[in-house]
Design a protein around this motif. Structure first.
Motif, mmCIF file in Angstrom:
data_model
loop_
_atom_site.group_PDB
_atom_site.id
_atom_site.type_symbol
_atom_site.label_atom_id
_atom_site.label_comp_id
_atom_site.label_asym_id
_atom_site.label_seq_id
_atom_site.Cartn_x
_atom_site.Cartn_y
_atom_site.Cartn_z
ATOM 1 N N THR A 54 0.874 -1.179 0.000
ATOM 2 C CA THR A 54 0.000 0.000 0.000
ATOM 3 C C THR A 54 0.909 1.225 0.000
ATOM 4 N N GLY A 55 0.355 2.348 -0.400
ATOM 5 C CA GLY A 55 1.077 3.592 -0.195
ATOM 6 C C GLY A 55 0.958 3.974 1.277
ATOM 7 N N PHE A 56 1.705 4.989 1.689
ATOM 8 C CA PHE A 56 1.554 5.479 3.063
ATOM 9 C C PHE A 56 0.146 6.039 3.238
ATOM 10 N N PHE A 57 -0.422 5.824 4.412
ATOM 11 C CA PHE A 57 -1.720 6.409 4.750
ATOM 12 C C PHE A 57 -1.662 6.907 6.184
ATOM 13 N N ARG A 124 -9.231 7.633 9.344
ATOM 14 C CA ARG A 124 -8.213 7.695 8.288
ATOM 15 C C ARG A 124 -8.552 8.853 7.361
ATOM 16 N N ILE A 125 -7.539 9.645 6.985
ATOM 17 C CA ILE A 125 -7.816 10.836 6.177
ATOM 18 C C ILE A 125 -7.536 10.645 4.688
ATOM 19 N N ASP A 126 -6.949 9.512 4.289
ATOM 20 C CA ASP A 126 -6.694 9.304 2.871
ATOM 21 C C ASP A 126 -7.057 7.876 2.481
ATOM 22 N N GLU A 127 -7.237 7.671 1.192
ATOM 23 C CA GLU A 127 -7.604 6.354 0.689
ATOM 24 C C GLU A 127 -6.418 5.403 0.777
ATOM 25 N N LEU A 128 -6.697 4.123 0.882
ATOM 26 C CA LEU A 128 -5.647 3.120 0.794
ATOM 27 C C LEU A 128 -5.301 2.954 -0.687
ATOM 28 N N ARG A 129 -4.050 3.249 -1.019
ATOM 29 C CA ARG A 129 -3.572 3.130 -2.396
ATOM 30 C C ARG A 129 -2.845 1.794 -2.532
ATOM 31 N N LEU A 130 -3.407 0.898 -3.315
ATOM 32 C CA LEU A 130 -2.836 -0.433 -3.475
ATOM 33 C C LEU A 130 -1.767 -0.425 -4.563
ATOM 34 N N LYS A 131 -0.705 -1.169 -4.336
ATOM 35 C CA LYS A 131 0.395 -1.267 -5.296
ATOM 36 C C LYS A 131 0.243 -2.559 -6.096
ATOM 37 N N ASN A 132 0.425 -2.473 -7.399
ATOM 38 C CA ASN A 132 0.332 -3.679 -8.213
ATOM 39 C C ASN A 132 1.580 -3.913 -9.058
ATOM 40 N N ASN A 133 2.539 -3.020 -9.012
ATOM 41 C CA ASN A 133 3.826 -3.221 -9.682
ATOM 42 C C ASN A 133 4.798 -3.715 -8.613
ATOM 43 N N LEU A 134 4.662 -4.977 -8.243
ATOM 44 C CA LEU A 134 5.395 -5.489 -7.101
ATOM 45 C C LEU A 134 6.886 -5.594 -7.401
ATOM 46 N N HIS A 135 7.681 -5.055 -6.493
ATOM 47 C CA HIS A 135 9.134 -5.092 -6.629
ATOM 48 C C HIS A 135 9.783 -4.857 -5.275
#
Length: 187
Positions: A54-57, A124-135
């Motif tokens: 996830t991105g930072f939240f 929580r003040i921001d959306e959960l941003r999911l990562k799909n370019n796994l590395h």
């Protein structure tokens, strides 16, 4: 404005990672130590070896149990469909401005999507941003003249097919760039 500032000061920064354990992680730690000594730090040195899910939240510290429960539930829901290995190291990419291990796990992407659907926190003040370019980042934001040396060290130390187990981890990053792992689960 003052009220928003006080509210924001009470928020913590969280993220979900998959972290390697075992021989591959040992090689990565050796790689980071060697590159720091021979080339100085780059942006990858600010983090432990990880794959960002996830991105930072941002949320209040009191919301931590919500995220831990959501990750626990998502993992339990996914366990019976877990492939072996749960994450595949595809290869090592040594581009001119970014070195990384390319990873693949459709199973893990689905698990994190499930987590995002059930992690409901009113604070929580921001959306959960999911990562799909796994590395897994090895080096980035480094001077171009270090590219060859960094690549040589990576090829010498890291075997992308080394034995590796993975852990799902829920982290809090503090303003001083220290970290707290609130919970980890074996994948």
């Amino acid at each position: 404005m003052v009220k928003n500032l006080i509210y924001n000061l009470m928020l913590q920064e969280f993220i979900v990672y998959a972290c390697p354990v075992g021989e591959l992680n040992n090689q990565l730690e050796q790689y980071f130590t060697t590159t720091r000594a021979e080339c100085s730090e780059n942006a990858a040195h600010k983090y432990m070896p990880h794959c960002t899910l996830t991105g930072f939240f941002h949320d209040q510290l009191t919301a931590v149990p919500i995220y831990i429960q959501a990750l626990d539930t998502a993992l339990k829901n996914a366990r019976n469909k877990s492939p072996s290995p749960p994450i595949v190291v595809v290869n090592m990419e040594l581009k001119t401005d970014f070195h990384y291990l390319q990873l693949k796990s459709i199973w893990l992407e689905k698990l994190i999507a499930n987590f995002a659907n059930i992690a409901n926190s009113k604070t929580r003040i921001d959306e959960l941003r999911l990562k799909n370019n796994l590395h897994l980042s090895l080096a980035y934001k480094f001077p171009s003249e270090q590219q060859q040396t960094l690549a040589k060290i990576a090829k010498k130390i890291i075997n992308s097919q080394a034995e590796v187990l993975w852990e799902l981890r829920f982290y809090e990053r503090h303003p001083n760039n220290s970290w707290t792992c609130h919970q980890s689960w074996k994948l």
